[in-house]
Design a protein around this motif. Structure first.
Motif, PDB file in Angstrom:
ATOM      1  N   UNK A   1       0.851  -1.191   0.000  1.00 15.37           N
ATOM      2  CA  UNK A   1       0.000   0.000   0.000  1.00 15.37           C
ATOM      3  C   UNK A   1       0.888   1.243   0.000  1.00 15.37           C
ATOM      4  N   UNK A   2       0.677   2.141  -0.985  1.00 15.81           N
ATOM      5  CA  UNK A   2       1.503   3.333  -1.153  1.00 15.81           C
ATOM      6  C   UNK A   2       0.637   4.577  -0.995  1.00 15.81           C
ATOM      7  N   UNK A   3       1.149   5.516  -0.232  1.00 14.60           N
ATOM      8  CA  UNK A   3       0.466   6.805  -0.118  1.00 14.60           C
ATOM      9  C   UNK A   3       0.949   7.688  -1.269  1.00 14.60           C
ATOM     10  N   UNK A   4       0.042   8.006  -2.178  1.00 15.74           N
ATOM     11  CA  UNK A   4       0.399   8.835  -3.335  1.00 15.74           C
ATOM     12  C   UNK A   4       0.192  10.329  -3.085  1.00 15.74           C
ATOM     13  N   UNK A   5      -0.624  10.623  -2.099  1.00 19.06           N
ATOM     14  CA  UNK A   5      -0.841  12.024  -1.720  1.00 19.06           C
ATOM     15  C   UNK A   5      -1.454  12.043  -0.338  1.00 19.06           C
TER      16      UNK A   5
ATOM     17  N   UNK B   1       8.747   8.200  -6.731  1.00 23.85           N
ATOM     18  CA  UNK B   1       8.911   7.297  -5.605  1.00 23.85           C
ATOM     19  C   UNK B   1       9.104   7.960  -4.260  1.00 23.85           C
ATOM     20  N   UNK B   2       9.138   9.296  -4.227  1.00 22.70           N
ATOM     21  CA  UNK B   2       9.377  10.009  -2.970  1.00 22.70           C
ATOM     22  C   UNK B   2       8.266  11.010  -2.730  1.00 22.70           C
ATOM     23  N   UNK B   3       7.788  11.047  -1.480  1.00 26.37           N
ATOM     24  CA  UNK B   3       6.761  12.006  -1.105  1.00 26.37           C
ATOM     25  C   UNK B   3       7.378  13.411  -1.067  1.00 26.37           C
ATOM     26  N   UNK B   4       6.756  14.354  -1.806  1.00 28.72           N
ATOM     27  CA  UNK B   4       7.275  15.715  -1.901  1.00 28.72           C
ATOM     28  C   UNK B   4       6.204  16.730  -1.526  1.00 28.72           C
TER      29      UNK B   4
END
Length: 332
Positions: free
Chosen positions: A2-6, A32-35
């Motif tokens: 599970x990936x948090x995309x935003x 691949x990195x939360x910005x």
């Protein structure tokens, strides 16, 4: 996985009663990195807080780039995708004002200007619009445009265009104030300086069409034209145009004509004053001399011979035959 995309996050910055501060942030995953994309805290609102190559764009109802910040280089565009640090564009026919610099204060001598800092962040030049009146009504809205440059640490005004269209260029030393240069390498004339009095319908005989004046102050600090060059139309008729050219100087407080050329003659001392005319040769200071006060003409001398109107020191010949010779020792 599970990936948090935003995601959105809210923070307490200062919980002190009466001075509470908060922070709100929106993050988006990039490569691949939360910005961080949007950050709102107690002091500022920041887009792209992590300095990523991400563009910022605001659309209007007709422009996709009404405001555009280019993430790759920081260039800013208004109605444009910028190729320069600031680019403003419009697609419209006719005259369009793309930039307004406004000083809303109402007072004479107010300015609105642009600074130029070519090196080390230090101002090297300035252009400013100067209010010559206070602009409080349409009857008193007059302005000049002034240009300043820095020399040896001091910024000084060097050129001004006033509301009547008069241009003044100032230099603080004795060097050339204006240089007109042509880099063309052919055999044609150049550079060319035109004085053009353009009249589409009312050109008339005796109209003055240009003048160069050489000004200096007198001992009463009054500006005087000590010499000048003037030109005018003698005949404006199409196909038979004639012109007039004049050199003048100031003499005993009055402007005096020295030389006039027209289509029919060249005249020295056109104002008929007590003014001598003298031509030097290689060995004689009075090879040809006109005594303006006594109405006499001299050749090779300035001394009157027997009160004659024509005075010649030397031989006189007609068609190769000598008819007489005069010298100071023996006379004729």
């Amino acid at each position: 996985n599970s990936i948090s995309y935003a995601h959105m996050t809210s923070f307490i910055v200062d919980p002190t009663d009466g001075s509470e501060d908060g922070k709100f942030e929106i993050d988006v995953r990039k490569a691949g990195t939360q910005r961080s994309r949007l950050l709102l805290d107690e002091n500022e609102t920041v887009f792209n807080n992590e300095a990523q190559d991400v563009d910022f764009r605001v659309e209007s109802d007709s422009k996709t780039n009404a405001l555009f910040v280019q993430g790759s280089d920081g260039f800013v565009g208004i109605n444009a995708t910028p190729t320069h640090p600031l680019e403003v564009a419009i697609n419209s026919s006719g005259q369009q004002d793309l930039l307004l610099l406004s000083n809303d204060n109402t007072a004479t001598s107010n300015t609105a200007g642009i600074l130029f800092a070519p090196s080390n962040g230090i101002t090297g030049a300035r252009i400013e619009c100067v209010a010559m009146e206070d602009f409080s009504s349409s009857a008193n809205r007059t302005a000049d445009l002034a240009f300043y440059v820095r020399k040896d640490g001091t910024i000084s005004e060097r050129m001004r265009l006033d509301s009547d269209g008069a241009l003044t260029v100032t230099r603080s030393d004795n060097g050339a104030v204006l240089t007109v240069k042509s880099t063309d390498t052919d055999a044609s004339r150049g550079p060319i300086l035109d004085l053009n009095r353009e009249s589409t319908s009312s050109a008339a005989d005796d109209d003055y069409i240009g003048e160069l004046r050489f000004l200096g102050n007198n001992d009463a600090n009054e500006s005087i034209a000590y010499a000048g060059i003037a030109a005018r139309i003698l005949d404006a008729s199409d196909g038979t145009e004639d012109g007039r050219f004049e050199l003048y100087t100031e003499r005993a407080g009055a402007q005096t004509s020295m030389m006039v050329t027209t289509a029919s003659e060249i005249v020295f001392n056109n104002d008929s004053i007590d003014l001598d005319f003298r031509v030097e040769s290689d060995g004689n200071t009075h090879m040809l001399f006109v005594d303006g006060g006594n109405d006499r003409v001299f050749v090779k001398t300035s001394g009157t011979i027997n009160n004659a109107t024509l005075n010649v020191a030397g031989s006189i010949a007609f068609d190769g035959q000598t008819v007489g010779t005069y010298n100071d020792a023996s006379g004729w």
